[in-house]
Design a protein around this motif. Structure first.
Motif, PDB file in Angstrom:
ATOM      1  N   LEU A 174       1.673 -10.898 -19.839  1.00 55.24           N
ATOM      2  CA  LEU A 174       1.616  -9.632 -18.903  1.00 55.24           C
ATOM      3  C   LEU A 174       2.843  -9.791 -17.968  1.00 55.24           C
ATOM      4  O   LEU A 174       3.119 -10.531 -17.128  1.00 55.24           O
ATOM      5  CB  LEU A 174       0.229 -10.147 -18.136  1.00 55.24           C
ATOM      6  CG  LEU A 174      -0.781 -10.062 -18.691  1.00 55.24           C
ATOM      7  CD1 LEU A 174      -2.245 -10.459 -17.960  1.00 55.24           C
ATOM      8  CD2 LEU A 174      -1.515  -8.884 -19.489  1.00 55.24           C
ATOM      9  N   ALA A 175       3.371  -8.595 -17.756  1.00 57.34           N
ATOM     10  CA  ALA A 175       4.245  -8.257 -16.857  1.00 57.34           C
ATOM     11  C   ALA A 175       3.613  -7.619 -15.637  1.00 57.34           C
ATOM     12  O   ALA A 175       3.537  -6.538 -15.647  1.00 57.34           O
ATOM     13  CB  ALA A 175       5.259  -7.476 -17.401  1.00 57.34           C
TER      14      ALA A 175
ATOM     15  N   ILE B 274      -5.155 -14.458 -16.675  1.00 60.30           N
ATOM     16  CA  ILE B 274      -6.145 -14.018 -15.576  1.00 60.30           C
ATOM     17  C   ILE B 274      -6.418 -15.204 -14.785  1.00 60.30           C
ATOM     18  O   ILE B 274      -6.476 -14.844 -13.395  1.00 60.30           O
ATOM     19  CB  ILE B 274      -7.298 -13.337 -16.167  1.00 60.30           C
ATOM     20  CG1 ILE B 274      -7.147 -11.955 -17.041  1.00 60.30           C
ATOM     21  CG2 ILE B 274      -8.345 -12.939 -15.180  1.00 60.30           C
ATOM     22  CD1 ILE B 274      -6.185 -10.938 -16.259  1.00 60.30           C
ATOM     23  N   GLY B 275      -6.792 -16.336 -15.323  1.00 57.67           N
ATOM     24  CA  GLY B 275      -7.205 -17.612 -14.565  1.00 57.67           C
ATOM     25  C   GLY B 275      -5.911 -17.807 -13.624  1.00 57.67           C
ATOM     26  O   GLY B 275      -5.952 -18.142 -12.613  1.00 57.67           O
ATOM     27  N   HIS B 276      -4.610 -17.618 -14.147  1.00 61.04           N
ATOM     28  CA  HIS B 276      -3.358 -18.099 -13.372  1.00 61.04           C
ATOM     29  C   HIS B 276      -3.263 -17.179 -12.174  1.00 61.04           C
ATOM     30  O   HIS B 276      -2.880 -17.487 -11.139  1.00 61.04           O
ATOM     31  CB  HIS B 276      -2.096 -17.909 -14.209  1.00 61.04           C
ATOM     32  CG  HIS B 276      -1.889 -19.117 -15.155  1.00 61.04           C
ATOM     33  ND1 HIS B 276      -1.813 -20.486 -14.885  1.00 61.04           N
ATOM     34  CD2 HIS B 276      -2.288 -19.197 -16.694  1.00 61.04           C
ATOM     35  CE1 HIS B 276      -1.767 -21.144 -15.972  1.00 61.04           C
ATOM     36  NE2 HIS B 276      -1.979 -20.457 -17.122  1.00 61.04           N
TER      37      HIS B 276
ATOM     38  N   PRO C   2      -5.101  -5.680 -24.337  1.00 60.30           N
ATOM     39  CA  PRO C   2      -6.532  -5.609 -24.370  1.00 60.30           C
ATOM     40  C   PRO C   2      -7.171  -6.728 -24.366  1.00 60.30           C
ATOM     41  O   PRO C   2      -8.335  -6.869 -23.601  1.00 60.30           O
ATOM     42  CB  PRO C   2      -6.497  -4.651 -25.730  1.00 60.30           C
ATOM     43  CG  PRO C   2      -5.439  -4.224 -25.903  1.00 60.30           C
ATOM     44  CD  PRO C   2      -4.460  -5.076 -25.359  1.00 60.30           C
ATOM     45  N   ALA C   3      -6.838  -7.994 -24.906  1.00 63.01           N
ATOM     46  CA  ALA C   3      -7.613  -9.174 -24.943  1.00 63.01           C
ATOM     47  C   ALA C   3      -7.629  -9.704 -23.528  1.00 63.01           C
ATOM     48  O   ALA C   3      -8.758 -10.223 -22.998  1.00 63.01           O
ATOM     49  CB  ALA C   3      -7.069  -9.933 -25.922  1.00 63.01           C
ATOM     50  N   GLU C   4      -6.616  -9.486 -22.594  1.00 59.80           N
ATOM     51  CA  GLU C   4      -6.810  -9.916 -21.169  1.00 59.80           C
ATOM     52  C   GLU C   4      -7.771  -8.971 -20.448  1.00 59.80           C
ATOM     53  O   GLU C   4      -8.326  -9.149 -19.536  1.00 59.80           O
ATOM     54  CB  GLU C   4      -5.385  -9.977 -20.716  1.00 59.80           C
ATOM     55  CG  GLU C   4      -4.613 -11.094 -21.120  1.00 59.80           C
ATOM     56  CD  GLU C   4      -5.263 -12.595 -20.695  1.00 59.80           C
ATOM     57  OE1 GLU C   4      -5.752 -12.785 -20.033  1.00 59.80           O
ATOM     58  OE2 GLU C   4      -5.795 -13.238 -21.808  1.00 59.80           O
TER      59      GLU C   4
ATOM     60  N   GLY D  72     -14.999 -10.100 -18.423  1.00 56.20           N
ATOM     61  CA  GLY D  72     -15.850 -11.228 -18.680  1.00 56.20           C
ATOM     62  C   GLY D  72     -16.000 -12.095 -17.444  1.00 56.20           C
ATOM     63  O   GLY D  72     -17.032 -12.690 -17.024  1.00 56.20           O
ATOM     64  N   THR D  73     -14.453 -12.435 -16.835  1.00 60.18           N
ATOM     65  CA  THR D  73     -14.512 -13.236 -15.779  1.00 60.18           C
ATOM     66  C   THR D  73     -15.319 -12.645 -14.543  1.00 60.18           C
ATOM     67  O   THR D  73     -16.142 -13.293 -13.789  1.00 60.18           O
ATOM     68  CB  THR D  73     -13.135 -13.366 -15.188  1.00 60.18           C
ATOM     69  OG1 THR D  73     -12.327 -14.103 -16.490  1.00 60.18           O
ATOM     70  CG2 THR D  73     -12.917 -14.048 -13.938  1.00 60.18           C
ATOM     71  N   VAL D  74     -14.856 -11.284 -14.292  1.00 62.05           N
ATOM     72  CA  VAL D  74     -15.737 -10.512 -13.175  1.00 62.05           C
ATOM     73  C   VAL D  74     -17.458 -10.576 -13.392  1.00 62.05           C
ATOM     74  O   VAL D  74     -18.108 -10.817 -12.562  1.00 62.05           O
ATOM     75  CB  VAL D  74     -15.241  -9.202 -12.992  1.00 62.05           C
ATOM     76  CG1 VAL D  74     -16.084  -8.293 -11.936  1.00 62.05           C
ATOM     77  CG2 VAL D  74     -13.661  -9.345 -12.497  1.00 62.05           C
TER      78      VAL D  74
END
Length: 145
Positions: free
Chosen positions: A13-14, A61-63, A102-104, A110-112
């Motif tokens: 991700l940029a 996303i976790g980072h 798209p996977a992110e 899912g995280t939210v």
């Protein structure tokens, strides 16, 4: 600045600093909205459980969620004022992630959802109507992208 994925994901991700702030505002803001919706119950428990769920995020996303920078715009005079910032941030984050990886986007969604579900489970039994409605609004914002 880019976030490079780890072991199981190949996405990169940029994200600009502003993108990261929007993503963190969206995620932690969703938890704040759940706490606000639980004002008559246990808002501190809702915030605690939701935040713990966000801390379990993995991948890029976790980072981003684990970064220790201050999210300065989660206050306000009312739940409506908070929602005016958070709901568009949720949609903007989903749009950005859907374009880049798209996977992110799925990981973020899912995280939210996990975090707001954890925030809602501070009560025994069925969620109060205000909490259920806030879940619906947050989910609608995630799906609007």
């Amino acid at each position: 600045m880019s976030v490079t994925a780890t072991s199981t994901s190949t996405a990169t991700l940029a994200l600009t600093d502003q993108d990261k702030l929007t993503l963190r505002t969206a995620a932690y803001g969703a938890v704040s909205l759940m706490a606000a919706a639980d004002a008559a119950g246990s808002p501190h428990k809702a915030a605690k459980h939701g935040s713990i769920a966000l801390a379990t995020a993995i991948g890029p996303i976790g980072h981003v969620l684990a970064e220790r920078s201050r999210i300065g715009n989660l206050g306000g005079k009312s739940t409506a004022e908070l929602a005016d910032r958070v709901l568009p941030a949720l949609t903007a984050t989903m749009s950005l992630l859907a374009e880049q990886a798209p996977a992110e986007a799925d990981n973020f969604r899912g995280t939210v959802i996990t975090a707001i579900t954890a925030a809602a489970r501070t009560h025994k039994g069925e969620a109060a109507p205000g909490i259920a409605e806030m879940i619906r609004k947050i989910t609608a914002a995630l799906d609007a992208a």
